[in-house]
Design an enzyme around this catalytic site. Structure first.
Site, PDB file in Angstrom:
ATOM      1  N   CYS A  34       0.828  -1.209   0.000  1.00 48.07           N
ATOM      2  CA  CYS A  34       0.000   0.000   0.000  1.00 48.07           C
ATOM      3  C   CYS A  34       0.863   1.260   0.000  1.00 48.07           C
ATOM      4  CB  CYS A  34      -0.952   0.005   1.195  1.00 48.07           C
ATOM      5  SG  CYS A  34      -0.157  -0.269   2.765  1.00 48.07           S
ATOM      6  N   HIS A 312      -1.399   1.205   7.442  1.00 46.80           N
ATOM      7  CA  HIS A 312      -1.876   1.155   6.074  1.00 46.80           C
ATOM      8  C   HIS A 312      -1.665   2.532   5.456  1.00 46.80           C
ATOM      9  CE1 HIS A 312      -4.159  -0.242   2.735  1.00 46.80           C
ATOM     10  NE2 HIS A 312      -5.265   0.440   3.010  1.00 46.80           N
TER      11      HIS A 312
END
Lengths: 368, 559
Positions: A34, A312
C-alpha cells in the site's frame, strides 16, 4: 469489495461529470504494498509528471532491445492505466512492484514500509536512469563545452564549486533550491550555500498548521556556545545566525510531515498523531525573491494506524475539481470537506488514526 | 507541547487559569461543558459554535410568575442585557457604547474562585421559570443543542435539545424579537428552525418545541446551513448562508414555502440576487455569492452592511438593502473562516487558513493590517466593544480598538490597534533581517492607496506590502482547537471544537468577586480599563512571537 461494483459506483457518482479521457483505477495490493500504491496514485495525478512519463513511453516504446528498469516499468504502468477502455477498475502493478523489490532489498520484505522513503527512492532512481540515458546519447562535444563553462569567470563564485547537474524532467517537476544563509555576527558577512530538494521534511507540533511548520523550518537559528560557526573572513569561530530560505520554489511542492520520530527513552520510533492542518491553497513566503509563490493541494498520502511499524497507506487526490479516495483497489469519490478528516488528532488518546503524511501541492503560477 | 493524555474533559494542568494583559489579569471564572455521553469522535465534522443570548424579561402582558429582579441572586442577571448585542461581532444587533447602568449588582453572587461561595447555589431555583432576564450560552455538539446559564457556576447545561435527523451546526439569537421567536438553529441538512428560547427553557423535554421550520428537509437548498444572522433593525428578517455559496433572506412573518423555486444559477462565479414572485413564500430572496461554502456572515451594527467570508478566500461587503457588492478582498491564501465588524462599522476583521487575522478598512476598501501570531488557522474573531483606550483622553486623535481572535492552535490572542499608526505605512523588516533585502522600496507602493472602485474584488496583497500587528497577549486556553469566541462586557468567552466553553472574566470583575464587597462592585463597571494605566513597557514585554518582529512593531500597539 467486488471490483466491478466499486468501479461502476464511482462512474455513477460522477455521472456526466466524468472527466473526458480520465481514468480512475485502483491498484491491487501484493502484500503490504500500500505504501507503493498510495504514492503511485499521487504521482499519477501529478499531471506534469504523468504527461512526461507518458511521453517518455511513447518515445521509447519501439526500443524493443531496451533493458527493463524502474522508469520503463513505471511508464508502462501509467500508459496501461491511461489507455484502459473502461473508465474505472483495478490494475495490478505487478511488474513495477517486482522491479522495486528487485532493485532495493529494503522493499523486498513483506514488512510495512515508509511511503516517504519509497517516494524518495523512486524519484532518485528515475533521475539516475534519465541521467544515464542522457549521458549515453549525448556526444562528447557537449561534455567539453560544459568544461569550458566551468572555467569561465562566472563560476568563480564562493558557492559555485558544485558541478552543475543535468536537468531532467523529474528535476523540472519536483526540484527546488534552498539557500542556507549564515550571517557572521562579528563581520556581518553572509555565507550562502545552496541545496537542492525534491521534498521538504518538516518537524511538526501539536495543533499547528503547515504554514507554522514552514515558518519554523526557515526561522532564524543562532549558532553560539558549543555550536559556533567558522567564518572564513574572520578566520575563527564566531557566533552566527543561520536560516533556510527557498531560493527556487519547485513546480510541485512535496511536503513530508515528520510523523515518525525516534524517541530515545523508548528506544524506538513513535508515530506523532498531532493535528497539523493543511490548507487547500498555500503560499511560500520564505522565499529569497520575496515573491509569494502560490500552490494548490492536489494529493495527500495518508498513513492509517497508531504506530510506525504497522498500519496502512491510502491517498486522496484532486482530479478535475473532484476529490477521490484511493485505498488499494478501491476508489471512491469524496467531498472536499472530507480532506479535513486527515489532519490528525487534537489529543493524544484519540481513536482517529488517519493522518496526512505527504502533501503534494502544484504551483498555480500565481505570483503576487 | 503535546497535550497531556490524562486531560480528558477536565482542566489540563498545563493550562493556566489566568492570563495577564496590560490592564490586568483575565481569570477563568466558569467552565461550561456538555454531558460526556456524547461520543467523542462520532461528530468529527460537526464543530461546536457559540451564541451568547441576552434574554430580556418576559413582557408584562404575558402572564407569568413574578420576575425575580429583586432577588439578590446573580443567576439570571445580566442587567445590561439590551446593551450587549454587539458583544459577538458576527451577531451584532443593537450596540450601544458604554456599560449598562445597572451593571453594579450583577456580580454579587458570582463564584469567585475554585473554592466557591455558597451564595450562588440558590440561583438555579430562582431561575426555574425563566421569566426574568438572563444571559445564556447556546452551543451545539454532535446531534444536540445545549443551553447554559452564563452567570451560573454549573458546568452542565440547563437544557439539551436533541435533533434526530441532522446535526445542528449554527445558531443566532435576536434579543429584540417582539414576538419572542428569537432563536434560529441551522442544521447540517440545510433545515432552519425558529423558536423561542424562553419556551425551550421552560419545556422539560429534549425536543424542540413550538418551532417554525424553514427549508424543510432541504427543499430549497440541501447543502449545510453554515451560518445564520438576524438583520439588525429589521424585525423578523434573517439570512441563512449555505455550504454551496448561496444565502437566503427570510421573513419570519411568512411561513409558506409554496412556489419557492429560484432560477438556475447560470454562472456560479457571478454574484446574483433572485427574488421570489409570490408575496407569501419564504425565503424571499436568494443571493448567490460565491463558489464553495459561505463560512461566516456578519452584519454591521445597524444592519446596513453584510459581510461574508468563504471557501474561496474572499471577504465580501454588501450594501444589504441595495443588494450591491461594495468591495471584496482576498485572504493571503486559503479559505476565510470568520469575520466581525468593529462597533462603529469602520473596520472588519477576518481570520482564516493563512493563520492571519486581517484588519480591513471600510473607508479604504482593503486590508490595512495583518495580525501574525497564530500557529494555525484562525477560527474566531471579535472586537471588544467595551474596551476604552487607556490613552484616548490624552491624544484624542488616536482611536484604539481592542480585538480578540482564537485559533486551531488552541490559543486566544488579544490585539490592540491604533489607527493613525496603521495609516502611516510601517517600515517592515522581515524577521531575521535578510541581507538581500532593501528596506523602504515597497512603502511607496503602499502609500499609493487610491480608493478601490466599488464592486470589485481585490487580489491578495504581497506579504511584504501589508503592515503587521503582533498580539498583546497570547494564551493557550483549551486543549482542543478553538472554534469561536464572544466578548461580553464582563468576560471573554471561548469555545473549542468539541463544545467545551471557558469564561474569562475581565480584570476588575474577578477581584471584586473575591472581595465580595458591594461597594467595590459599583465601581468596577467603570474600572474595567480606565483605572489601569498602560505603560509602554507592559506592551512590549507581553508581546509574544518572534522577538525581532515584535520589537519592530511595538509602536503599532501603543503610540
Amino acid at each position: 469489495m467486488v471490483m466491478g461494483a466499486a468501479g461502476s459506483k464511482l462512474e455513477k457518482a460522477l455521472g456526466d461529470q466524468f472527466p473526458e479521457g480520465e481514468r480512475y483505477f485502483g491498484l491491487e495490493n501484493f502484500g503490504n504494498t500500500c505504501y507503493c500504491n498510495s504514492v503511485l496514485q499521487a504521482l499519477y495525478f501529478c499531471v506534469p509528471f504523468r504527461e512526461q512519463l507518458l511521453e517518455y513511453y511513447a518515445n521509447n516504446k519501439n526500443m524493443g532491445d531496451a533493458e527493463e528498469n524502474l522508469l520503463t516499468c513505471l511508464a508502462d504502468l501509467f500508459t496501461q492505466i491511461s489507455s484502459q477502455k473502461k473508465k474505472t477498475g483495478v490494475i495490478a502493478p505487478k511488474r513495477f512492484v517486482q522491479r522495486v523489490k528487485k532493485q532495493n532489498e529494503i522493499f523486498r520484505s513483506y514488512m510495512h514500509q515508509d511511503a516517504h522513503e519509497f517516494l524518495n527512492f523512486l524519484l532518485n532512481e528515475l533521475v539516475d536512469i534519465l541521467e544515464k540515458e542522457s549521458n549515453a546519447t549525448k556526444t562528447s562535444p557537449e561534455a567539453s563545452s560544459s568544461k569550458k563553462l566551468a572555467n569561465s569567470p562566472n563560476h568563480n563564485l564562493p558557492n559555485g564549486t558544485h558541478k552543475e547537474p543535468r536537468v531532467t524532467w523529474v528535476h523540472t517537476t519536483f526540484q527546488g533550491i534552498l539557500t542556507n544563509e549564515t550571517r557572521c555576527l562579528r563581520c556581518e558577512t553572509v555565507t550562502a550555500r545552496d541545496e537542492t530538494f525534491f521534498d521538504l521534511s518538516l518537524d511538526i507540533e501539536q495543533n499547528t498548521s503547515i504554514t507554522s511548520c514552514l515558518k519554523n523550518f526557515s526561522s532564524t537559528e543562532t549558532l553560539n556556545a558549543e555550536d559556533k560557526f567558522f567564518c572564513d573572513k574572520c578566520c575563527s569561530l564566531q557566533e552566527a545566525q543561520k536560516r533556510m530560505k527557498i531560493k527556487k520554489p519547485p513546480n510541485i511542492l512535496v511536503i513530508h510531515l515528520k510523523r515518525f520520530k525516534y524517541i530515545e527513552q523508548l528506544g524506538r520510533y513513535k508515530k506523532l498523531l498531532y493535528r497539523v492542518v493543511f490548507p487547500l491553497e498555500l503560499k511560500l513566503s520564505n522565499t529569497i525573491s520575496n515573491a509569494d509563490s502560490e500552490y494548490s493541494l492536489f494529493a495527500v498520502v495518508i498513513h492509517v494506524g497508531g504506530g510506525p511499524n504497522h498500519g496502512h497507506y491510502v491517498s486522496i487526490v484532486k482530479s478535475h475539481n473532484h476529490w477521490l479516495f484511493f485505498d488499494d483497489e478501491n476508489v471512491e469519490m469524496i467531498d472536499e470537506s472530507a480532506v479535513q478528516t486527515f489532519f490528525g488528532s487534537a489529543q493524544e488518546y484519540s481513536s482517529n488514526t488517519d493522518h496526512g503524511y505527504i502533501l503534494f501541492y502544484e504551483s498555480t503560477g500565481g505570483r503576487s | 507541547m503535546a497535550a497531556s493524555s490524562s486531560a480528558a474533559n477536565s482542566q489540563s494542568p498545563a493550562l493556566k487559569t489566568y492570563f495577564k494583559t496590560p490592564e490586568g489579569r483575565y481569570k477563568l471564572l466558569y467552565e461550561k461543558s456538555h454531558p460526556a455521553a456524547v461520543p467523542h469522535h462520532s461528530h468529527g465534522r460537526t464543530v461546536s459554535q457559540l451564541t451568547v443570548a441576552y434574554l430580556k424579561e418576559k413582557p408584562p402582558n404575558q402572564n407569568s410568575a413574578a420576575p425575580s429582579t429583586s432577588s439578590s441572586s446573580g443567576g439570571v442577571r445580566s442587567a445590561a442585557a439590551r446593551l450587549l448585542g454587539a458583544g459577538n461581532g458576527s451577531r451584532a444587533l443593537s450596540f450601544v457604547g458604554g456599560n449598562g447602568a445597572s451593571r453594579g449588582v450583577s456580580g454579587s453572587s458570582r463564584i469567585g474562585g475554585p473554592a466557591g461561595a455558597s451564595a450562588g447555589s440558590s440561583c438555579s431555583q430562582i431561575t426555574a421559570n425563566y421569566d426574568g432576564k438572563g444571559t445564556y450560552l447556546i452551543f451545539n455538539a454532535a446531534d444536540t443543542l445545549f443551553i447554559s446559564d452564563l452567570n451560573s457556576h454549573d458546568k452542565d447545561p440547563i437544557k439539551s435539545i436533541h435533533f434526530s435527523n441532522s446535526n445542528p451546526v449554527c445558531h443566532a439569537f435576536d434579543p429584540e424579537a417582539k414576538d419572542g421567536h428569537d432563536l434560529l438553529i441551522g442544521l447540517h441538512s440545510g433545515d432552519v428552525y425558529l423558536v423561542s428560547l424562553r419556551q425551550q427553557l421552560q419545556d422539560p423535554g429534549r425536543k424542540l418545541v413550538a418551532s417554525q421550520h424553514f427549508n424543510k428537509e432541504g427543499v430549497i437548498n440541501n447543502s449545510r446551513c453554515t451560518c445564520l444572522a438576524w438583520v439588525p433593525e429589521r424585525d423578523g428578517t434573517f439570512v441563512a448562508g449555505h455550504a454551496d455559496g448561496n444565502l437566503y433572506v427570510y421573513e419570519k412573518s411568512k411561513d409558506g414555502t409554496a412556489d419557492c423555486s429560484f432560477p438556475v444559477i447560470k454562472d456560479p462565479t457571478q454574484f446574483t440576487v433572485a427574488h421570489v414572485k409570490s408575496s407569501k413564500s419564504n425565503p424571499i430572496a436568494r443571493w448567490h455569492i460565491c463558489q464553495g461554502s459561505i463560512n461566516s456572515i456578519s452584519f454591521s451594527t445597524v444592519g446596513t452592511y453584510l459581510a461574508t467570508v468563504g471557501r474561496d478566500g474572499y471577504l465580501r461587503v454588501f450594501d444589504f438593502s441595495k443588494e450591491q457588492l461594495i468591495f471584496g478582498g482576498k485572504s493571503y491564501y486559503g479559505a476565510l473562516l470568520c469575520c466581525a465588524w468593529s462597533p462603529d462599522g469602520k473596520y472588519l476583521l477576518t481570520g482564516g487558513e493563512d493563520d492571519l487575522v486581517q484588519v480591513w478598512s471600510m473607508e479604504e476598501r482593503k486590508t490595512v493590517a495583518w495580525g501574525e501570531g497564530h500557529n494555525s488557522w484562525v477560527s474566531g474573531v471579535a472586537f471588544d466593544s467595551y474596551w476604552s483606550a487607556p490613552n484616548s483622553d490624552e491624544s484624542g486623535e488616536s482611536v484604539m480598538y481592542r480585538f480578540g481572535s482564537v485559533g486551531q492552535d488552541t490559543q486566544l490572542l488579544l490585539w490592540d490597534l491604533v489607527m493613525d499608526e496603521i495609516v502611516v505605512p510601517l517600515r517592515y523588516h522581515p524577521p531575521g533581517g535578510s541581507p538581500t533585502y532593501s528596506s523602504g522600496s515597497h512603502s511607496a507602493h503602499w502609500e499609493n492607496n487610491n480608493i478601490i472602485p466599488a464592486g470589485t474584488l481585490q487580489p491578495s496583497p504581497s506579504m511584504r506590502d501589508v503592515p503587521k500587528l503582533s498580539p498583546v497577549v497570547a494564551h493557550r486556553v483549551h486543549v482542543e482547537p478553538l472554534s469561536g469566541l464572544s466578548i461580553t462586557n464582563e468576560s471573554v468567552v471561548t469555545i473549542c471544537r468539541e463544545g467545551h466553553i471557558k469564561i474569562w472574566v475581565r480584570p476588575g470583575h474577578g477581584e471584586s468577586n473575591r472581595s465580595n464587597s458591594s461597594s467595590d462592585l459599583a465601581v468596577s463597571s467603570s474600572a474595567v480599563s480606565k483605572d489601569r494605566v498602560v505603560t509602554s513597557s507592559l506592551s512590549s514585554s507581553s508581546i509574544k512571537g518572534s522577538s525581532s518582529s515584535s520589537k519592530q512593531h511595538s509602536t503599532v500597539l501603543f503610540s
